[in-house]
Motif scaffolding. Sequence first.
Motif, mmCIF file in Angstrom:
data_model
loop_
_atom_site.group_PDB
_atom_site.id
_atom_site.type_symbol
_atom_site.label_atom_id
_atom_site.label_comp_id
_atom_site.label_asym_id
_atom_site.label_seq_id
_atom_site.Cartn_x
_atom_site.Cartn_y
_atom_site.Cartn_z
ATOM 1 N N VAL A 283 14.012 -24.874 85.024
ATOM 2 C CA VAL A 283 15.413 -24.468 85.096
ATOM 3 C C VAL A 283 15.900 -24.638 86.528
ATOM 4 O O VAL A 283 15.105 -24.615 87.477
ATOM 5 N N GLY A 284 17.197 -24.805 86.660
ATOM 6 C CA GLY A 284 17.811 -24.867 87.990
ATOM 7 C C GLY A 284 17.926 -26.248 88.587
ATOM 8 O O GLY A 284 18.364 -26.396 89.724
ATOM 9 N N GLU A 285 17.550 -27.293 87.813
ATOM 10 C CA GLU A 285 17.575 -28.648 88.393
ATOM 11 C C GLU A 285 18.981 -29.212 88.503
ATOM 12 O O GLU A 285 19.273 -30.029 89.385
ATOM 13 N N LEU A 286 19.888 -28.773 87.620
ATOM 14 C CA LEU A 286 21.242 -29.337 87.655
ATOM 15 C C LEU A 286 22.036 -28.861 88.858
ATOM 16 O O LEU A 286 23.004 -29.509 89.265
ATOM 17 N N GLY A 287 21.639 -27.724 89.434
ATOM 18 C CA GLY A 287 22.333 -27.252 90.637
ATOM 19 C C GLY A 287 22.229 -28.226 91.790
ATOM 20 O O GLY A 287 23.113 -28.308 92.639
ATOM 21 N N MET A 288 21.133 -28.998 91.814
ATOM 22 C CA MET A 288 20.949 -29.992 92.875
ATOM 23 C C MET A 288 21.957 -31.121 92.758
ATOM 24 O O MET A 288 22.327 -31.752 93.751
ATOM 25 N N LEU A 289 22.396 -31.399 91.522
ATOM 26 C CA LEU A 289 23.311 -32.506 91.289
ATOM 27 C C LEU A 289 24.777 -32.077 91.297
ATOM 28 O O LEU A 289 25.662 -32.932 91.366
ATOM 29 N N SER A 290 25.025 -30.763 91.212
ATOM 30 C CA SER A 290 26.408 -30.295 91.166
ATOM 31 C C SER A 290 27.058 -30.418 92.542
ATOM 32 O O SER A 290 26.395 -30.221 93.566
ATOM 33 N N LEU B 85 6.828 -21.115 89.582
ATOM 34 C CA LEU B 85 6.729 -21.905 90.807
ATOM 35 C C LEU B 85 8.149 -22.285 91.214
ATOM 36 O O LEU B 85 8.948 -22.683 90.373
ATOM 37 N N THR B 86 8.444 -22.163 92.493
ATOM 38 C CA THR B 86 9.758 -22.574 92.985
ATOM 39 C C THR B 86 9.593 -23.645 94.049
ATOM 40 O O THR B 86 8.640 -23.619 94.829
ATOM 41 N N ILE B 87 10.509 -24.598 94.055
ATOM 42 C CA ILE B 87 10.510 -25.666 95.049
ATOM 43 C C ILE B 87 11.945 -25.896 95.490
ATOM 44 O O ILE B 87 12.860 -25.959 94.662
ATOM 45 N N THR B 88 12.164 -25.981 96.789
ATOM 46 C CA THR B 88 13.514 -26.112 97.310
ATOM 47 C C THR B 88 14.062 -27.517 97.065
ATOM 48 O O THR B 88 13.300 -28.473 96.895
ATOM 49 N N TYR B 89 15.370 -27.616 97.070
ATOM 50 C CA TYR B 89 16.005 -28.915 96.863
ATOM 51 C C TYR B 89 15.636 -29.894 97.973
ATOM 52 O O TYR B 89 15.504 -31.098 97.727
ATOM 53 N N ASP B 90 15.470 -29.400 99.208
ATOM 54 C CA ASP B 90 15.087 -30.293 100.312
ATOM 55 C C ASP B 90 13.712 -30.911 100.053
ATOM 56 O O ASP B 90 13.506 -32.111 100.285
ATOM 57 N N GLN B 91 12.780 -30.103 99.546
ATOM 58 C CA GLN B 91 11.449 -30.640 99.218
ATOM 59 C C GLN B 91 11.515 -31.614 98.045
ATOM 60 O O GLN B 91 10.795 -32.612 98.014
ATOM 61 N N VAL B 92 12.388 -31.323 97.085
ATOM 62 C CA VAL B 92 12.552 -32.227 95.943
ATOM 63 C C VAL B 92 13.048 -33.583 96.416
ATOM 64 O O VAL B 92 12.576 -34.633 95.960
ATOM 65 N N ARG B 93 14.006 -33.588 97.346
ATOM 66 C CA ARG B 93 14.536 -34.863 97.858
ATOM 67 C C ARG B 93 13.437 -35.669 98.539
ATOM 68 O O ARG B 93 13.365 -36.901 98.397
ATOM 69 N N VAL C 201 13.051 -24.024 89.454
ATOM 70 C CA VAL C 201 12.062 -23.059 88.983
ATOM 71 C C VAL C 201 11.234 -23.692 87.860
ATOM 72 O O VAL C 201 11.792 -24.163 86.859
ATOM 73 N N PHE C 202 9.911 -23.708 88.028
ATOM 74 C CA PHE C 202 8.975 -24.137 86.987
ATOM 75 C C PHE C 202 8.372 -22.885 86.366
ATOM 76 O O PHE C 202 7.763 -22.072 87.066
ATOM 77 N N ILE C 203 8.512 -22.718 85.059
ATOM 78 C CA ILE C 203 7.998 -21.532 84.373
ATOM 79 C C ILE C 203 6.548 -21.790 83.973
ATOM 80 O O ILE C 203 6.278 -22.614 83.103
ATOM 81 N N MET C 204 5.623 -21.078 84.611
ATOM 82 C CA MET C 204 4.204 -21.249 84.313
ATOM 83 C C MET C 204 3.760 -20.329 83.175
ATOM 84 O O MET C 204 2.957 -20.700 82.336
ATOM 85 N N SER C 205 4.267 -19.101 83.173
ATOM 86 C CA SER C 205 3.972 -18.156 82.089
ATOM 87 C C SER C 205 5.162 -17.212 81.956
ATOM 88 O O SER C 205 5.944 -17.042 82.892
ATOM 89 N N GLY C 206 5.281 -16.561 80.777
ATOM 90 C CA GLY C 206 6.459 -15.753 80.530
ATOM 91 C C GLY C 206 7.608 -16.625 80.049
ATOM 92 O O GLY C 206 7.432 -17.813 79.750
ATOM 93 N N SER C 207 8.785 -16.066 79.992
ATOM 94 C CA SER C 207 9.949 -16.826 79.533
ATOM 95 C C SER C 207 11.211 -16.284 80.195
ATOM 96 O O SER C 207 11.243 -15.154 80.692
#
Length: 231
Positions: A148-155, A173-181, A126-132
């Motif tokens: 946030v949520g990047e460590l879940g890919m490595l766990s 903005l959200t991006i799936t782990y498959d797209q990140v790979r 999750v990329f935080i564009m606005s808000g918190s």
Amino acid sequence: MNLVAILDHFGGLQPTEWLGYVASAFVFTTFSMKTMVPLRVIAISSNVLFIAYGYLHPAYPVLLLHLLLLPLNYWRLRQMLTLVRETEAAHDGDLDMNWIRPFTTTRAMTPGEVLFRKGDPANEIVFIMSGSLRIAELGIVVPPGEVVGELGMLSPDKVRTQSAVCVDGGQILTITYDQVRQLFFQNPKFGYYFMQLSARRLFENMTRVQTEIETLRGVAKRTEDFQPAEP
């Protein structure tokens, strides 16, 4: 062939023949290179020398081969130099989010909304564009521009280690782990950024845990110091 004959042979070489021997020495040098940029530079030098040798000798098969290899080695060198520049840019600055937007899903979040809970399956960053966002278990607020949520890919079990709750309305903005790979290998700048991000988050967690341990030790020590003596 004895040593005298070898020396006589080299002593009688024409300048064009020396070009061939020097070019061959450059080719041999490429096999001893440990890094790609110097290897390509030496390979380009050998191509130029072999082109001169093939033209002046003449040796047209050699000339044709190195006329084809020269642009290939030059193109590969440009790729490696671009990779180095992008890696340095990722090291020195933040990731530009504009190019990554086509690979992400944009959505709004409302105050009090739970993005994910501890123990939920982890499948996106999750990329935080606005808000918190507030990380409930840690009691911290994550501002815009953070991830946030990047460590879940490595766990190993691919589950959320904390819960994320929206503090105020905003956009993510959200991006799936498959797209990140896929992006990790397609774009070196993103890959380096992701490694930096994960390492930074791990060090932050280690520092937080160490601080908590030191705090608990201080509390325990103060408790022992003020413990009343036995009658």
